[in-house]
Write an enzyme that holds these catalytic residues in place. Structure first.
Site, PDB file in Angstrom:
ATOM      1  N   SER A 146      -2.054   4.502  -4.832  1.00  0.00           N
ATOM      2  CA  SER A 146      -1.402   3.258  -5.254  1.00  0.00           C
ATOM      3  C   SER A 146       0.058   3.542  -5.563  1.00  0.00           C
ATOM      4  CB  SER A 146      -2.087   2.693  -6.507  1.00  0.00           C
ATOM      5  OG  SER A 146      -1.345   1.607  -7.050  1.00  0.00           O
ATOM      6  N   TYR A 159      -5.110   3.877 -15.022  1.00  0.00           N
ATOM      7  CA  TYR A 159      -5.060   3.677 -13.572  1.00  0.00           C
ATOM      8  C   TYR A 159      -3.956   4.523 -12.944  1.00  0.00           C
ATOM      9  CZ  TYR A 159      -5.097   1.112  -9.128  1.00  0.00           C
ATOM     10  OH  TYR A 159      -5.183   0.764  -7.796  1.00  0.00           O
TER      11      TYR A 159
END
Length: 260
Positions: A146, A159
């Site tokens: 990501s 995350y």
């Protein structure tokens, strides 16, 4: 969509029942591969399987929680029993919601769960998929990370940490698995709209503002197909000289300077 030929190849896509994972799975199947979808959401998995089979694509579904070692062991055993080979492993499964709350308010169990799925899961899949990958003539592992591995909003540290760790795991595995001719790369998606790629009861039609689109130099929000096209290339023989790398696919969002 196909940019490479995956005929007679077996492709395992974790978290393949919805979103980016389903987009990737469909692309590999359209390129001739037999795609094995795995996901914790069995309802979504069966819907995804029906979606692919309705397009005359070859796929199967095997439920698995990639953070649980024994489930990954069983998954790889089933892949071997049913297919006898594994040519491409796409580590896409992950807890997608990046927000976990302030550090002083969150439960450590939440932090641990994100890392278990997003980072431990890919390592387990690589570890137990290795014997099958070694049998392939042109094996490849692709990790879906990501842009949050490189930039953050408040309260997304679990995350971000997991995706940053997965970036490091990518180049580490690339070096470690080089003697086995296994290439390992990563794609770091930015804002990818997955509304049409959810299971039926969660599906929605995207509504994006002009401002949403203009945040991206290319003038639009990303789609799963954008990630899938790159995945087909990076896992193909055409990318045979590429390993240990990450490709940011975000419409240019992370290179645009913003002044508050």
């Amino acid at each position: 969509m196909a940019t490479a030929d995956y005929t007679k190849k077996v492709v395992l896509v974790t978290g393949g029942a919805q979103g980016i994972g389903l987009g990737i799975a469909q692309a590999f199947a359209q390129a001739g591969g037999h795609v094995v979808l795995t996901d914790t959401d069995e309802e979504a998995g069966q819907e995804a399987l029906q979606r692919l089979q309705a397009r005359q694509l070859t796929a199967s579904f095997m439920p698995c929680d990639v953070s649980v070692e024994q489930e990954v062991v069983s998954l790889m055993q089933k892949v071997e029993e049913e297919h006898g080979q594994l040519d491409v492993l796409v580590n896409n499964a992950g807890i997608a919601d990046p927000f976990i709350g302030n550090p002083d308010e969150m439960q450590m169990s939440e932090f641990d769960r994100v890392l278990a799925v997003n980072l431990r899961g890919p390592m387990l899949c690589a570890k137990y998929g290795l014997p099958l990958l070694r049998k392939s003539a042109h094996p490849a592992i692709l990790n879906i990370t990501s842009t949050r591995a490189f930039m953050s909003e408040p309260d997304t540290f679990a995350y971000s940490a997991s995706k940053g760790g997965l970036e490091a795991l990518t180049h580490s595995l690339a070096v470690s698995l080089a003697p086995d001719r296994i290439r390992v790369n990563a794609i770091a998606p930015g804002w990818i709209e997955t509304g049409p790629w959810q299971k039926e009861k969660n599906r929605y039609e995207p509504q994006h503002t002009r401002q949403d689109k203009e945040q991206h130099p290319v003038g639009r929000i990303g789609e799963p197909q954008d990630i899938a096209e790159a995945a087909l290339f990076l896992c193909s023989d055409k990318a045979g000289f590429i390993t240990g790398q990450h490709l940011v696919i975000d419409g240019g969002m992370t290179i645009k300077m913003i002044y508050a």
